[in-house]
Enzyme design. Structure first.
Site, PDB file in Angstrom:
ATOM      1  N   SER A  90       0.712  -1.195  -0.043  1.00 13.43           N
ATOM      2  CA  SER A  90      -0.072  -0.094  -0.124  1.00 13.43           C
ATOM      3  C   SER A  90       0.829   1.316  -0.127  1.00 13.43           C
ATOM      4  O   SER A  90       1.742   1.338   1.074  1.00 13.43           O
ATOM      5  CB  SER A  90      -1.168  -0.102   1.138  1.00 13.43           C
ATOM      6  N   VAL A  95       6.809   2.297   4.836  1.00 18.26           N
ATOM      7  CA  VAL A  95       8.026   1.578   4.250  1.00 18.26           C
ATOM      8  C   VAL A  95       7.631   1.707   2.574  1.00 18.26           C
ATOM      9  O   VAL A  95       8.720   1.952   1.900  1.00 18.26           O
ATOM     10  CB  VAL A  95       8.045   0.133   4.717  1.00 18.26           C
ATOM     11  N   CYS A  96       6.480   1.519   2.077  1.00 17.84           N
ATOM     12  CA  CYS A  96       5.934   1.429   0.690  1.00 17.84           C
ATOM     13  C   CYS A  96       6.183   3.023   0.219  1.00 17.84           C
ATOM     14  O   CYS A  96       6.709   2.844  -0.771  1.00 17.84           O
ATOM     15  CB  CYS A  96       4.658   1.390   0.434  1.00 17.84           C
ATOM     16  N   SER A  97       5.879   3.940   0.878  1.00 21.75           N
ATOM     17  CA  SER A  97       6.606   5.387   0.545  1.00 21.75           C
ATOM     18  C   SER A  97       7.919   5.531   0.310  1.00 21.75           C
ATOM     19  O   SER A  97       8.362   5.951  -0.929  1.00 21.75           O
ATOM     20  CB  SER A  97       5.992   6.297   1.466  1.00 21.75           C
ATOM     21  N   THR A 100       8.950   3.518  -2.923  1.00 19.78           N
ATOM     22  CA  THR A 100       8.512   4.241  -3.979  1.00 19.78           C
ATOM     23  C   THR A 100       9.325   5.469  -4.574  1.00 19.78           C
ATOM     24  O   THR A 100       9.639   5.754  -5.566  1.00 19.78           O
ATOM     25  CB  THR A 100       6.961   4.439  -3.812  1.00 19.78           C
TER      26      THR A 100
END
Length: 205
Positions: A90, A95-97, A100
């Site tokens: 998500s 962490v995904c931010s 990305t």
């Protein structure tokens, strides 16, 4: 008119017309997908992944996802290109931010024939807002929320969560899977150095 309430984890794919009343049937399209207990963990729990796992060296399965305007994007759109896919559960989480934004910074250093994508199961609206807010402009961020086609075909769909497990995939310019990294802990960033080194080796050859 009678509208049947359905579980949000199921997709509405069938409409039934009976005796002048209108109802909606929910069909779980993931129900018949092969499932496997993976080495990936969410905390202390091993994650069950749906779909057939990728095989390095084999032809990459086709997929269809959408961009932030709900326009369909498929593997065929990148024919002849080397493709690096950053997969996140998500995009709007910590962490995904980080993952990305890190890959967005790497785009400028990549050869011209390399395309870098991020794919998550977030809705395109959320992805668009995130990219505008975080100035993620160098790569396409695509959504698997509509059909769950990417997650199903690439064996990355987390059972009972509707999210994708964290991964990095390289597809060579002939359409074969050249490298894959399943991150062993959902809350952990990927090994960027290993993935970028594999990309460098792939493009050099």
């Amino acid at each position: 008119m009678f509208l049947k309430t359905v579980n949000s984890n199921k997709l509405l794919v069938a409409l039934c017309l009976t005796f002048g009343s209108f109802s909606i049937q929910a069909i779980d399209i993931t129900e018949k997908l092969p499932a496997r207990v993976s080495a990936v963990k969410a905390g202390d729990q091993q994650v069950v992944l749906l779909g057939k796992p990728l095989i390095t060296g084999k032809k990459a399965p086709d997929f269809k996802v959408v961009d932030n305007n709900f326009k369909k994007v498929s593997l065929d759109d990148f024919k002849g290109k080397t493709l690096m896919i950053s997969v996140v559960p998500s995009i709007d989480t910590g962490v995904c931010s980080l993952q990305t934004k890190r890959f967005n910074e790497e785009v400028a250093k990549l050869p011209e024939n390399v395309v870098l994508l991020t794919i998550s199961a977030d809705l395109p609206f959320a992805q668009k807002r995130f990219c505008q807010q975080e100035q993620v402009e160098a790569m396409a961020v695509l959504s698997d929320a509509v059909w769950r086609d990417f997650g199903s075909n690439y064996g990355l769909l987390i059972k009972d969560m509707g999210l994708l497990t964290r991964a990095i995939i390289l597809i060579d310019n002939k359409g074969k899977v050249a490298y894959q990294q399943l991150v062993p802990e959902l809350a952990q960033e990927p090994d960027y150095a290993a993935a970028l080194a594999a990309l460098q080796q792939l493009t050099a050859s």
